[in-house]
Design a protein around this motif. Structure first.
Motif, mmCIF file in Angstrom:
data_model
loop_
_atom_site.group_PDB
_atom_site.id
_atom_site.type_symbol
_atom_site.label_atom_id
_atom_site.label_comp_id
_atom_site.label_asym_id
_atom_site.label_seq_id
_atom_site.Cartn_x
_atom_site.Cartn_y
_atom_site.Cartn_z
ATOM 1 N N ALA A 1 0.839 -1.211 0.000
ATOM 2 C CA ALA A 1 0.000 0.000 0.000
ATOM 3 C C ALA A 1 0.868 1.254 0.000
ATOM 4 O O ALA A 1 0.384 2.341 0.319
ATOM 5 N N CYS A 2 2.138 1.121 -0.375
ATOM 6 C CA CYS A 2 3.059 2.271 -0.379
ATOM 7 C C CYS A 2 2.441 3.446 -1.149
ATOM 8 O O CYS A 2 1.877 3.273 -2.229
ATOM 9 N N ALA A 3 2.566 4.635 -0.565
ATOM 10 C CA ALA A 3 1.985 5.836 -1.184
ATOM 11 C C ALA A 3 2.618 6.121 -2.545
ATOM 12 O O ALA A 3 2.024 6.821 -3.368
ATOM 13 N N GLY A 4 3.817 5.570 -2.779
ATOM 14 C CA GLY A 4 4.487 5.771 -4.076
ATOM 15 C C GLY A 4 3.744 5.077 -5.208
ATOM 16 O O GLY A 4 3.851 5.476 -6.363
ATOM 17 N N GLY A 5 2.960 4.036 -4.867
ATOM 18 C CA GLY A 5 2.115 3.350 -5.842
ATOM 19 C C GLY A 5 2.849 2.796 -7.052
ATOM 20 O O GLY A 5 2.340 2.837 -8.171
ATOM 21 N N ARG A 6 4.049 2.273 -6.847
ATOM 22 C CA ARG A 6 4.833 1.777 -7.986
ATOM 23 C C ARG A 6 4.381 0.374 -8.379
ATOM 24 O O ARG A 6 4.408 -0.548 -7.562
ATOM 25 N N VAL A 7 3.951 0.222 -9.611
ATOM 26 C CA VAL A 7 3.508 -1.086 -10.094
ATOM 27 C C VAL A 7 4.292 -1.455 -11.352
ATOM 28 O O VAL A 7 4.310 -0.709 -12.338
ATOM 29 N N THR A 8 4.922 -2.617 -11.303
ATOM 30 C CA THR A 8 5.703 -3.106 -12.441
ATOM 31 C C THR A 8 4.820 -3.255 -13.677
ATOM 32 O O THR A 8 3.738 -3.846 -13.606
ATOM 33 N N GLY A 9 5.294 -2.728 -14.792
ATOM 34 C CA GLY A 9 4.568 -2.908 -16.046
ATOM 35 C C GLY A 9 3.286 -2.106 -16.153
ATOM 36 O O GLY A 9 2.510 -2.299 -17.090
ATOM 37 N N ILE A 10 3.044 -1.223 -15.174
ATOM 38 C CA ILE A 10 1.832 -0.391 -15.198
ATOM 39 C C ILE A 10 2.249 1.081 -15.054
ATOM 40 O O ILE A 10 2.018 1.883 -15.943
ATOM 41 N N THR A 11 2.874 1.408 -13.904
ATOM 42 C CA THR A 11 3.325 2.791 -13.696
ATOM 43 C C THR A 11 4.782 2.949 -14.127
ATOM 44 O O THR A 11 5.275 4.056 -14.256
ATOM 45 N N GLN A 12 5.474 1.840 -14.280
ATOM 46 C CA GLN A 12 6.861 1.864 -14.756
ATOM 47 C C GLN A 12 7.060 0.660 -15.670
ATOM 48 O O GLN A 12 6.303 -0.308 -15.586
ATOM 49 N N ASN A 13 8.065 0.750 -16.531
ATOM 50 C CA ASN A 13 8.238 -0.309 -17.533
ATOM 51 C C ASN A 13 8.400 -1.682 -16.901
ATOM 52 O O ASN A 13 9.079 -1.845 -15.891
ATOM 53 N N GLY A 14 7.784 -2.681 -17.540
ATOM 54 C CA GLY A 14 7.829 -4.055 -17.047
ATOM 55 C C GLY A 14 8.628 -4.977 -17.952
ATOM 56 O O GLY A 14 9.516 -4.535 -18.685
ATOM 57 N N GLY A 15 8.277 -6.251 -17.913
ATOM 58 C CA GLY A 15 9.145 -7.296 -18.439
ATOM 59 C C GLY A 15 8.935 -7.762 -19.864
ATOM 60 O O GLY A 15 9.644 -8.659 -20.316
ATOM 61 N N HIS A 16 7.963 -7.171 -20.603
ATOM 62 C CA HIS A 16 7.809 -7.607 -21.997
ATOM 63 C C HIS A 16 8.885 -6.926 -22.846
ATOM 64 O O HIS A 16 8.596 -6.202 -23.815
ATOM 65 N N ALA A 17 10.144 -7.117 -22.463
ATOM 66 C CA ALA A 17 11.298 -6.469 -23.105
ATOM 67 C C ALA A 17 12.541 -7.276 -22.776
ATOM 68 O O ALA A 17 12.545 -8.047 -21.812
ATOM 69 N N GLU A 18 13.571 -7.070 -23.574
ATOM 70 C CA GLU A 18 14.802 -7.839 -23.311
ATOM 71 C C GLU A 18 15.484 -7.406 -22.015
ATOM 72 O O GLU A 18 16.175 -8.193 -21.368
ATOM 73 N N PHE A 19 15.284 -6.130 -21.639
ATOM 74 C CA PHE A 19 15.866 -5.626 -20.383
ATOM 75 C C PHE A 19 14.823 -4.802 -19.635
ATOM 76 O O PHE A 19 13.970 -4.149 -20.243
ATOM 77 N N VAL A 20 14.933 -4.807 -18.305
ATOM 78 C CA VAL A 20 14.056 -3.964 -17.487
ATOM 79 C C VAL A 20 14.854 -3.469 -16.275
ATOM 80 O O VAL A 20 15.701 -4.189 -15.747
ATOM 81 N N VAL A 21 14.566 -2.229 -15.864
ATOM 82 C CA VAL A 21 15.175 -1.674 -14.656
ATOM 83 C C VAL A 21 14.207 -1.895 -13.498
ATOM 84 O O VAL A 21 12.996 -1.771 -13.668
ATOM 85 N N ALA A 22 14.760 -2.245 -12.316
ATOM 86 C CA ALA A 22 13.894 -2.447 -11.151
ATOM 87 C C ALA A 22 14.551 -1.900 -9.900
ATOM 88 O O ALA A 22 15.774 -1.935 -9.761
ATOM 89 N N ASP A 23 13.708 -1.397 -8.984
ATOM 90 C CA ASP A 23 14.207 -0.961 -7.691
ATOM 91 C C ASP A 23 14.545 -2.200 -6.861
ATOM 92 O O ASP A 23 13.822 -3.204 -6.929
#
Ligand SMILES: [Zn+2]
Ligand SMILES: [Zn+2]
Length: 346
Positions: A111-133
């Motif tokens: 429920a983090c107020a930052g609301g970070r969602v993989t592949g929704i609010t930031q780029n996700g995995g349908h790619a050869e590379f992805v950046v993640a926190d």
């Protein structure tokens, strides 16, 4: 490894429209890693990105995919030692959390107020590379006894039904209904059986008994059977009912089947957009309830994956190359796949 300056990614370019483009490979920033993706599951929730319901959608050319498996190939400043190059990691729905907002300080990281969602609010995995926190990274075993494609759906579909079973209040030996036998349901049956419940599978299709029993169901009923008689009267009602079928009618039909203190846990969003209906008498007489559950954060995902590996819970998948991302997506939106579609990278 030498990281290429550019790579290929399936970006949202219009409503429900994906396009595979060559994009610049990002450099991981503070507390971030770069992952070389080996498998990325297609979830119905990719729709939130592709239809622009959540996140920047087509305007931000977002890359969907929140069931991601791959190896770390580079780390930014401030990344913990354990996330070294070549470490096998997963990325689920939770795209990381700040650790300092009011919800994080209560330990409620999803429920983090930052609301970070993989592949929704930031780029996700349908790619050869992805950046993640680094706060989003799920440690995965190299010797899991399953392919990366089989492991990917455990990061959203698997963890969601796992969390549903964990919060349901059911204990070993209790009667647990799994409603629906698709991407979520076929995993829920396996988890429920291995957790020691008496597993009752219920499906709208009359021809799924063999499959349900193969996955671990003790008994199988079609939605057309007299469920009240079979489950409420003969078995004393269910301690929990995991509602994976995306239908308001199917979810509503579970409430009268609850035993004392039973709980319907809703994890599938009705595609018909209808609200569920509950007769208050069913709730009062069972002193039961209806609640929802979502995918957990990284450490919770590690627990469900550890259990999956120990007990051989596997997703049944159809593999697609990145070039066929649109086809894999359309198939899921049309409710066609038997289980899970996964984009794989060789
Ligand atoms: Zn998902
Ligand atoms: Zn936070």
């Amino acid at each position: 490894m030498a990281v290429p300056k550019q790579h290929r990614a399936a970006q949202v370019v219009g409503k429900d429209k994906l396009q595979v483009n060559t994009v610049d490979t990002p450099t991981p920033g503070v507390s971030e890693v770069l992952i070389k993706v080996s498998a990325s599951g297609v979830c119905y929730s990719d729709h939130f990105a592709a239809a622009g319901i959540m996140g920047p959608g087509a305007e931000g050319k977002i890359v969907p995919g929140h069931e991601v498996v791959g190896h770390i190939v580079a780390a930014g400043a401030g990344v913990a030692k354990e996330w070294a190059e070549n470490t096998l990691v997963g990325l689920g729905w939770n795209g990381g959390y700040c650790g300092t907002c009011a919800n994080c300080r209560k330990g409620d990281f999803t429920a983090c107020a930052g609301g970070r969602v993989t592949g929704i609010t930031q780029n996700g995995g349908h790619a050869e590379f992805v950046v993640a926190d680094q706060s989003a990274l799920v440690r995965l075993p190299e010797d899991a006894g399953m392919s990366h494609a089989e492991m990917a759906p455990l990061l959203c579909a698997g963890n969601t039904v796992w969390e549903a079973l964990q919060c349901s209040g059911a204990k070993g030996g209790d009667v647990v209904i799994v409603s629906g036998l698709g991407g979520l349901g076929h995993l829920a049956i396996q988890y429920a059986r291995k957790l020691g419940f008496y597993v009752v599978a219920v499906s709208g299709s009359p021809d799924k008994e063999e499959l349900a029993k193969k996955l671990g169901a003790h008994v199988y009923f079609s939605a057309k059977d007299d469920l009240k008689k079979e489950i409420k009267e003969k078995l004393g009602g269910a301690a929990a009912a995991i509602a994976t079928a995306p239908s308001a009618e199917a979810i509503s039909s579970l409430v009268p089947l609850l035993g004392r203190r039973g709980m319907v846990v809703v994890v599938g969003v009705p595609t018909d957009g209808k609200p569920i209906e509950v007769n208050p008498m069913d709730l009062i007489s069972s002193i039961g309830g209806v609640r929802g559950m979502t995918c957990g954060y990284a450490a919770e995902n590690e627990a469900s994956i550890r259990f999956s590996v120990q007990h051989g819970v596997k997703s049944m998948v159809t593999e697609y190359p990145l070039d066929k991302a649109q086809e894999a997506y359309d198939d899921v939106m049309g409710g066609k796949p038997r289980f899970r579609n996964v984009i794989v990278f060789k």
